[in-house]
Design a protein around this motif. Sequence first.
Motif, PDB file in Angstrom:
ATOM      1  N   ALA A 120       0.824  -1.213   0.000  1.00  0.00           N
ATOM      2  CA  ALA A 120       0.000   0.000   0.000  1.00  0.00           C
ATOM      3  C   ALA A 120       0.856   1.260   0.000  1.00  0.00           C
ATOM      4  CB  ALA A 120      -0.917   0.000   1.222  1.00  0.00           C
ATOM      5  N   ALA A 121       1.913   1.265   0.811  1.00  0.00           N
ATOM      6  CA  ALA A 121       2.724   2.478   0.979  1.00  0.00           C
ATOM      7  C   ALA A 121       3.816   2.614  -0.067  1.00  0.00           C
ATOM      8  CB  ALA A 121       3.349   2.489   2.375  1.00  0.00           C
ATOM      9  N   ASN A 122       4.247   1.492  -0.634  1.00  0.00           N
ATOM     10  CA  ASN A 122       5.369   1.511  -1.586  1.00  0.00           C
ATOM     11  C   ASN A 122       5.038   0.668  -2.812  1.00  0.00           C
ATOM     12  OD1 ASN A 122       7.700   2.847   0.156  1.00  0.00           O
ATOM     13  ND2 ASN A 122       6.689   1.344   1.486  1.00  0.00           N
ATOM     14  N   ARG A 231      -9.138  -0.839  12.731  1.00  0.00           N
ATOM     15  CA  ARG A 231      -9.616  -1.515  11.523  1.00  0.00           C
ATOM     16  C   ARG A 231      -9.754  -0.584  10.331  1.00  0.00           C
ATOM     17  NH1 ARG A 231     -14.719  -5.162  13.057  1.00  0.00           N
ATOM     18  NH2 ARG A 231     -15.366  -3.167  13.948  1.00  0.00           N
ATOM     19  N   GLY A 232     -10.260   0.632  10.594  1.00  0.00           N
ATOM     20  CA  GLY A 232     -10.474   1.555   9.479  1.00  0.00           C
ATOM     21  C   GLY A 232      -9.196   1.839   8.720  1.00  0.00           C
ATOM     22  N   ARG A 236      -8.277   0.641   4.932  1.00  0.00           N
ATOM     23  CA  ARG A 236      -7.859   1.633   3.918  1.00  0.00           C
ATOM     24  C   ARG A 236      -6.550   1.222   3.257  1.00  0.00           C
ATOM     25  NH1 ARG A 236     -10.005   5.166   7.615  1.00  0.00           N
ATOM     26  NH2 ARG A 236      -7.992   5.650   8.582  1.00  0.00           N
ATOM     27  N   ALA A 237      -5.624   0.697   4.062  1.00  0.00           N
ATOM     28  CA  ALA A 237      -4.351   0.234   3.486  1.00  0.00           C
ATOM     29  C   ALA A 237      -4.611  -0.856   2.445  1.00  0.00           C
ATOM     30  CB  ALA A 237      -3.428  -0.279   4.588  1.00  0.00           C
ATOM     31  N   MET A 238      -5.495  -1.797   2.768  1.00  0.00           N
ATOM     32  CA  MET A 238      -5.822  -2.851   1.793  1.00  0.00           C
ATOM     33  C   MET A 238      -6.409  -2.249   0.523  1.00  0.00           C
ATOM     34  SD  MET A 238      -7.477  -5.887   4.109  1.00  0.00           S
ATOM     35  CE  MET A 238      -6.977  -6.027   5.823  1.00  0.00           C
ATOM     36  N   GLY A 239      -7.260  -1.242   0.705  1.00  0.00           N
ATOM     37  CA  GLY A 239      -7.869  -0.594  -0.450  1.00  0.00           C
ATOM     38  C   GLY A 239      -6.871   0.167  -1.299  1.00  0.00           C
ATOM     39  N   ALA A 263     -14.626 -12.170   4.909  1.00  0.00           N
ATOM     40  CA  ALA A 263     -15.078 -10.776   4.943  1.00  0.00           C
ATOM     41  C   ALA A 263     -14.127  -9.880   4.163  1.00  0.00           C
ATOM     42  CB  ALA A 263     -15.193 -10.302   6.390  1.00  0.00           C
ATOM     43  N   THR A 264     -12.830 -10.154   4.275  1.00  0.00           N
ATOM     44  CA  THR A 264     -11.827  -9.366   3.536  1.00  0.00           C
ATOM     45  C   THR A 264     -11.977  -9.598   2.034  1.00  0.00           C
ATOM     46  OG1 THR A 264     -10.287  -9.497   5.402  1.00  0.00           O
ATOM     47  CG2 THR A 264      -9.353  -8.957   3.251  1.00  0.00           C
TER      48      THR A 264
END
Length: 302
Positions: A120-122, A231-232, A236-239, A263-264
């Motif tokens: 997500a970040a890189n 969780r939020g 968001r990172a997954m998104g 659920a994921t």
Amino acid sequence: MTAMSVANWGGTSKYADLAGPVHYVDFGGPDDPDAPTIVLVHGLGGSHLNWCLLAPRLVGHAHVLAVDLAGFGLTNPEGRRTTVAANAQLLNRFLREVVRKPVVLVGNSMGGMISILQAAANPDTVSRLVLVDPALPLVLGIRPDPLVLSTFFLYALPGVGERVLARARSGQTPRQQVKQVMNLVCADSSKVPEELVLASMSLVEQRAEVPGLDGAFLAAAKSIVYVNARRGAYWRAMGNVKAPVFLMSGDKDRLVPIGSAKATAARHPSWRFDVFEGIGHVPQIEIPEVVAERVLDWLDLD
């Protein structure tokens, strides 16, 4: 033990200096410079050994590396922080300074959580993401395993976690310590090859001389709970993951309930999602041939 045990599976132990020594295993790969690189990231309490059954099944198609995160395997803490966030930074440095090309990132348990945060970040470092029973948030209506829930609760109590870990080791041989872990993470620990049990015992003996490992483990365990509690931010990172994702989970996983994985997957319909029946938290140890086949098929490398 390092060179001997990993050599059994075609691996070579190496170290990189990333604000201190970081151990990783190079399992090799094809001569083709265009072949993809797969980097394997273990979970809480795990190490490069968690990947020794899977890696040999991938090296015909990709260059395969398994890294030991700070505080685990043969990467000793040496004053470094061992939280999820700190090890995500370590993984980022490893990808940028050691591998130096986008990789297929494969993470199990805590390593899956760290791999999600990395992708997500890189995004420039990850071409594809494989999540093997990654640490995931609990969702409403799903009951966690009572033993796992109570153990993590005790880990979080100041001064108590250290005593819990010490008591778990007291009077136990290295073999008993290894079997205790395997019984927790595998649906059927009798399937774990003796060769891997022996290598794991050697690692237990080697790590017994290293200072600060209990504190390192507890810091990592608490940080997993912290990331999942927010969780939020984690959703968001997954998104934010741009790379294609393959999520796989064992339906007998006691540490990450299959309901959390479902659920994921429902939140991310573009992800591939496979469920392994009768398998626990470490499919790469329980059914390495199936995991390899699915991964190579998904990468279009078989």
